[in-house]
Design an enzyme around this catalytic site. Structure first.
Site, short mmCIF file in Angstrom:
data_model
loop_
_atom_site.label_atom_id
_atom_site.label_comp_id
_atom_site.label_asym_id
_atom_site.label_seq_id
_atom_site.Cartn_x
_atom_site.Cartn_y
_atom_site.Cartn_z
N TRP A 180 4.42 -0.87 5.01
CA TRP A 180 4.90 -2.11 5.63
C TRP A 180 3.90 -3.26 5.42
CZ3 TRP A 180 4.25 2.53 8.33
CH2 TRP A 180 5.39 3.33 8.38
N HIS A 181 3.22 -3.25 4.26
CA HIS A 181 2.19 -4.25 3.98
C HIS A 181 2.56 -5.09 2.76
CE1 HIS A 181 -0.88 -1.32 6.02
NE2 HIS A 181 -0.10 -1.94 6.90
N SER A 182 3.80 -5.53 2.67
CA SER A 182 4.27 -6.28 1.51
C SER A 182 3.61 -7.65 1.44
CB SER A 182 5.79 -6.45 1.59
OG SER A 182 6.43 -5.19 1.73
N HIS A 186 0.86 -1.17 0.00
CA HIS A 186 0.00 0.00 0.00
C HIS A 186 0.90 1.23 0.00
CE1 HIS A 186 -2.98 -2.83 2.20
NE2 HIS A 186 -3.24 -2.83 0.91
#
Length: 619
Positions: A535-537, A314
């Site tokens: 930090w939404h890999s 994101h």
């Protein structure tokens, strides 16, 4: 303390993040005779203040942190040549031990869109309920009330978030709801719940609530400081893993390899960066990638590290504002002001309350543009709106929120005072990248990481609009005292949009700022310089058909081999409109059920089967 000399286990987890903790913990509880090993490169988090005290989460983003791995991407022309950095967790519990604890859940239709047999929302909702204890409101049909993970409002209510909601429901003309994480509601202002235990005030993470609470189980082993190099195969059957000491966690240890065997199953659970790397080092991946690293190919799976066009995330912007002198913010705690820290710690230790049990954000909106906003966004976003969002009213374009305090890099740059940070992150960007292993000129392994951020021209449009709309909202809040100029675009001299400190807010009915074409270009340049990861890999070992560059099937089996599964956020075939901790937990619960079924282990089924249906399934 050295680990006991055990050479074989029933199940080995390559990685000890959130999903691994859920799966290992569930399996160990259902069958205590199973010998289970978790190998994790990072260190333990058990009862450590930096992990259990919610307010300390920004400390893990410090450049010297060893609880995170800072993955450096390739320079991108879409980011004005900038080299993006994407952190991921490096400790037991993974992201659940270091994240900002925002409780958000994706719309149920996201899981229906995955198109994976058994992963439809009707099958997952009982698991969503099973994993949580929702302390915010009673008797909500899509929430659970007896699970291991606690969800609450935190230990202290921050005032500026109430201002944010008031301006949102008046000036921004949106409705208010207590719960917008019911799997369908969006475009509504609401409080923002947290993964914080409402009684103890502690972080509610997967490590403590799935594995550390089973210290009595002698068959559940956790070895830290161990970096899994590759999976060991006999023919094409996974029979173990090779590991070394982790160079970050154990810098003084040697790099000699050890092998430990698995009699039943190897589960790769090292996250969106670690899992594809382990597969590629094991000979599973695209021929060209493996050949350049001198690795013999075992299985041709070109989707490893990809997912159509790659790793998804994101896109976030975080924009600072000055807050009133009398406002209560997280700034004194985050700066380590001793008297404030000790006062709040004393209360937290007594009853679990105070700012210690806070993450700084108490309100949000899962935002969709109305007709006027859509028009203002211009033509570049229209095709994406019509193709994806228009007929999916449960899918938000972005989350708008407020952080009451400056953390991370801002904390190290700004002088001591009170701040607010306007946050906007888009939930379904089109752009995507990829991550693969590579060798440098000294034959040392690194990563070839293309973030893909803003490659598609539609992706920056909601960020530009989000900057403008959030500025209008914040400047109407009573706590507003102006913009921090260094965190905003550098507008031309004489522009009405020029930023700076002020004595107070504008009126609720004040006209919006008018931006010229030159101003818009300044915003565009600024956001390309400042836009960053949330930090939404996910998505690099996608659960899709092999012919579509999938890596695993719906039972989590890696194509072309046996006894090898992947379980973590890397398996997501499409994006999810949420902070991804909720999805990582859900994947863990589903994976545990799948594995228990295959091993013939009886597991306690969800006692509250859901009759709730997603909006799409009602049609």
């Amino acid at each position: 303390m050295p680990h006991p000399v055990i050479s074989e286990f029933d199940i080995i987890f390559a990685g000890g993040g959130a999903t691994a903790c859920v799966v290992a913990g569930r399996l160990a509880a259902w069958d205590p005779s199973l010998s289970i090993l978790i190998l994790e490169g990072g260190q333990h988090t058990l009862d450590q203040a930096a992990h259990i005290q919610p307010y300390q989460y920004p400390s893990h983003q410090a450049p010297t942190s060893t609880t995170m791995t800072f993955n450096v991407g390739n320079p991108s022309p879409r980011l004005n040549g900038r080299t993006p950095i994407v952190p991921c967790a490096h400790c037991i519990g993974g992201g659940s031990s270091v994240n900002a604890m925002f409780y958000t859940r994706a719309p149920a239709s996201d899981f229906d869109d995955w198109g994976a047999d058994g992963w439809e929302s009707k099958n997952l909702i009982p698991l969503m309920k099973k994993l949580e204890t929702y302390e915010v409101q009673p008797d909500r049909p899509t929430h659970g009330y007896s699970g291991p993970i606690k969800v609450s409002s935190g230990g202290y209510k921050l005032g500026a978030s109430e201002e944010f909601i008031h301006v949102g429901t008046t000036y921004h003309k949106r409705q208010y709801a207590e719960d917008t994480d019911d799997l369908e509601t969006c475009n509504t202002y609401s409080p923002w719940a947290k993964y914080i235990d409402g009684t103890t005030g502690r972080r509610s993470d997967a490590a403590h609530h799935y594995v550390y609470n089973q210290a009595h189980n002698a068959n559940l082993h956790i070895w830290v400081g161990k970096r899994v190099k590759r999976v060991i195969f006999q023919d094409k059957r996974a029979v173990g893993v090779e590991f070394t000491s982790d160079p970050v966690s154990c810098p003084d240890a040697g790099q000699s390899s050890s092998i430990v065997r698995a009699s039943k199953l190897v589960i790769v659970s090292a996250g969106a960066f670690g899992s594809p790397a382990i597969l590629e080092r094991s000979g599973i991946g695209a021929e060209a990638i493996l050949k350049r690293c001198n690795i013999e190919q075992l299985v041709d799976l070109p989707g490893v590290g990809e997912n159509y066009r790659g790793l998804r995330d994101h896109n976030g912007i975080f924009v600072p504002y000055f807050a009133a002198e009398g406002a209560i913010t997280m700034d004194p705690l985050w700066r380590g002001k001793e008297s404030v820290v000790q006062e709040n710690l004393a209360q937290w230790k007594t009853n679990g309350k105070s700012l210690i049990a806070q993450n700084g954000s108490d309100a949000k909106i899962k935002w969709r543009p109305d007709d006027d906003e859509l028009k203002a966004m211009g033509s570049a976003f229209q095709p994406r709106w019509k193709e994806f969002f228009q007929d999916r009213p449960d899918k938000a374009v972005a989350i708008f929120a407020l952080s009451e305090g400056s953390a991370g890099l801002l904390l190290r740059i700004f002088p001591p005072r009170n701040y607010m940070v306007a946050c906007c992150f888009t939930l379904y960007p089109v752009s995507a990248g990829s991550v693969h292993i590579k060798l440098d000129e000294n034959s040392q392994e690194g990563i070839d990481f293309n973030t893909g951020y803003l490659d598609d021209p539609s992706d920056i449009v909601p960020l530009i609009f989000g900057y403008k709309k959030m500025r209008e909202i914040v400047r109407r809040m009573p706590s507003y005292r102006g913009e921090v100029p260094t965190g905003h675009p550098r507008f031309p001299e004489g522009s009405a949009a020029v930023c700076g400190e002020t004595t107070g807010p504008v009126d609720l009915i004040a006209p919006d700022l008018i931006y010229t074409a030159e101003d818009d270009e300044a915003i565009n340049r600024h956001l390309r310089r400042r836009m960053q990861t949330t930090w939404h890999s996910l998505g690099t070992c996608a659960m899709m058909p092999r012919a579509n560059q999938g890596v695993i099937d719906a039972r989590l089996n890696v194509y072309g081999v046996t006894n090898l599964k992947v379980a973590d956020m890397s398996i997501a075939p499409k994006n999810v409109g949420t902070n991804t901790y909720s999805t990582a937990l859900l994947i863990g619960e589903k994976a545990a059920m799948i594995i228990a079924d295959e091993l013939g282990i009886e597991c306690r089924p969800c006692s509250h089967e859901s009759s709730w249906q997603s909006p799409r399934s009602r049609l």
